[in-house]
Design an enzyme around this catalytic site. Structure first.
Site, PDB file in Angstrom:
ATOM      1  N   SER A 152       0.923  -1.111  -0.061  1.00 17.73           N
ATOM      2  CA  SER A 152      -0.002  -0.168   0.060  1.00 17.73           C
ATOM      3  C   SER A 152       0.962   1.255   0.031  1.00 17.73           C
ATOM      4  O   SER A 152       1.845   1.187   0.615  1.00 17.73           O
ATOM      5  CB  SER A 152      -0.803  -0.012   1.267  1.00 17.73           C
ATOM      6  OG  SER A 152      -1.189   1.327   1.505  1.00 17.73           O
ATOM      7  N   LYS A 153       0.373   2.407  -0.629  1.00 11.82           N
ATOM      8  CA  LYS A 153       1.263   3.721  -0.783  1.00 11.82           C
ATOM      9  C   LYS A 153       1.171   4.070   0.420  1.00 11.82           C
ATOM     10  O   LYS A 153       1.860   5.086   0.922  1.00 11.82           O
ATOM     11  CB  LYS A 153       0.681   4.618  -1.826  1.00 11.82           C
ATOM     12  CG  LYS A 153       0.506   3.980  -3.100  1.00 11.82           C
ATOM     13  CD  LYS A 153      -0.075   5.139  -4.286  1.00 11.82           C
ATOM     14  CE  LYS A 153      -0.097   4.341  -5.454  1.00 11.82           C
ATOM     15  NZ  LYS A 153      -0.563   5.426  -6.398  1.00 11.82           N
TER      16      LYS A 153
END
Length: 497
Positions: free
Chosen positions: A261-262
């Site tokens: 995930s960013k």
């Protein structure tokens, strides 16, 4: 649709090149190049509010750095398919929006955000799956048009929604996952194909673009599986052939087992970040190319051209791909060793950027700096920026001498070793080699009958202010003799007089 293989990478200029997006680009590029097809870059910039300055340039620049080229793009247009930015294709979308409206397959919806929120809350309270409620149920076309006029008179701007047939099932043979079937009910009812500002939504625009650009295969991430039924609805409604879809495995954090995930700050996730640290483009492509694709055999180091020759979409894996930072570091180390001559100017530049060397000295003393980098331990580093701290001390700066070091110097053995070393070092020529320094240290070992740390630590402290580090004789060969003599004199004056 053309018989020729045409694939696309379609980034949004809302951020820099993410590892996951880089993988999509690389696999599409490999698929095209292996099969003699064409690789197209299209910029999906309809979300104007989220686009960032230089987002497009960053995407293209980093793809070039990775070694990818393209057959068509905003900077390389083909008049038959141009333009290559969605924001410049608005008229193309409107033609097909109007066609669907005329066929009764789409309609204008004037529901406000407050109404939509109230509907969702009511569905949640009734323990129903969220879905859109068609507001014109039971009305004739004329009655619906009258409603449009009524809403327009109130100053409301509509979105356009596609009418979903809940009884249908959409199925396709996925290149990666095999047979997939998803019922139309799962998309959540009638969905928006055109926003109130007149721009198309992603799932509509991408279909129009892929059709008009004759895209034959769509390779993308697993998170797009849920988009596929919506897109197939549009293909069907407009009577177009559906491309072949392939949805690549999720990339997960090897340490946590969770989807990359960013928002996961434990892992650097943008190509630009690795580029700035001094990772090599060949290594990045090598590592990314193994995220969800497996080669035949045990080898793991491959050039881009080797990937092209052996690429087989049938070897795209269904299992989640593990993003293993340690493996990336290992692969980059292998490429740095393989391309050391190419990497050396980059390593020297790291010393310049860190302020350890002037640009003029980087040129004038390039050979000496290359030897410093070798001795400092370049073979053990994961990326070029690491060389700065390895070489900083003692090649460019001296550490402070600690109380523990003072004890090594001021013991009886330490004093004896220091005195012997100082005298014998001074007697050596300025161009003495590592082997000469080793001979002197061995002679002190024999004469004083001292070895191990009691022998080496006083000498290291006297010359480098360290008790460990690279091979001392090799370092001494690179040091300026007068400077070393001055360092030892200062040590004697402060601690041994």
């Amino acid at each position: 649709m053309s018989d020729k293989i045409r694939v696309r990478y379609a980034p949004s200029p809302t951020g820099h090149l993410h590892i996951g997006n880089a993988r999509t680009a690389i696999f599409n590029w490999l698929f095209a190049r292996h099969n003699g097809g064409e690789f197209i870059i299209r910029i999906e910039d309809t979300d104007l509010a989220r686009n960032i300055e230089d987002g497009e340039r960053s995407q293209l620049d980093n793809l070039k750095w990775l070694g990818l080229d393209w057959d068509e793009a905003p900077d390389k247009p083909n008049a038959k398919y141009a333009p290559y930015r969605q924001s410049e294709r608005k008229d193309s979308y409107q033609v097909y929006i109007d066609e669907l409206l005329a066929k009764g397959l789409a309609y204008k919806s004037y529901k406000t955000s407050e109404q939509l929120t109230a509907e969702r809350e009511a569905q949640q309270a009734a323990k129903q799956a969220p879905h859109y409620v068609y507001e014109y149920e039971g009305l004739t076309n004329e009655e619906r048009e009258a409603k449009y006029a009524e809403f327009e008179a109130q100053g409301l701007k509509p979105v356009v929604r596609f009418r979903v047939d809940d009884d249908k099932v959409y199925a396709w043979d996925d290149i990666v996952k095999g047979r997939i079937e998803i019922g139309a009910k799962e998309v959540g009812g009638d969905w928006v194909i055109q926003k109130a500002d007149g721009m198309p939504t992603y799932n509509f625009a991408v279909v129009v673009d892929d059709h008009l650009m004759e895209i034959s295969h769509v390779l993308r991430g697993d998170d797009h599986v849920s988009n596929t039924p919506k897109q197939m609805m549009i293909y069907e409604a407009l009577g177009w052939d559906v491309p072949k879809f392939g949805h690549m495995a999720l990339i997960i954090n090897a340490e946590t087992g969770k989807k990359l995930s960013k928002r996961d700050n434990n892992v650097l996730q943008f190509v630009e970040q690795y580029r700035e640290l001094g990772y090599q483009p060949q290594a990045m492509v090598n590592f990314i190319g193994l995220l969800g694709w497996s080669p035949v055999g045990e080898d793991e180091i491959f050039s881009l051209q080797e990937f092209v020759e052996m690429f087989d979409e049938k070897r795209l894996t269904k299992a989640n791909a593990k993003f293993d930072q340690k493996k990336l570091e290992w692969i980059n180390n292998q490429w740095m060793r393989r391309d050391k001559e190419k990497v050396m100017p980059q390593l020297i530049n790291e010393l310049v950027q860190a302020g350890l060397v002037s640009e003029a000295d980087a040129v004038a003393k390039a050979d000496w700096l290359a030897k410093v980098i070798e001795v400092a331990g370049v073979d053990g580093i994961s990326y070029t920026k690491e060389i700065v701290e390895l070489a900083r001390k003692p090649f460019f700066e001296l550490s402070d001498i600690t109380p523990d070091m003072v004890e090594w110097l001021t013991s009886d053995e330490g004093r004896a070793v220091f005195n012997a070393w100082e005298a014998r070092y001074a007697a050596l020529p300025a161009d003495a080699k590592a082997a000469d320094y080793m001979d002197v240290i061995r002679s002190i070992q024999t004469d004083l009958e001292v070895k191990g740390r009691p022998l080496w630590n006083p000498i290291r402290i006297a010359t480098t202010h360290e008790v460990q580090g690279p091979n001392l004789p090799e370092m001494l060969e690179l040091f300026d003799k007068d400077q070393v003599l001055a360092t030892m004199a200062a040590v004697r004056e402060q601690y041994l007089n």
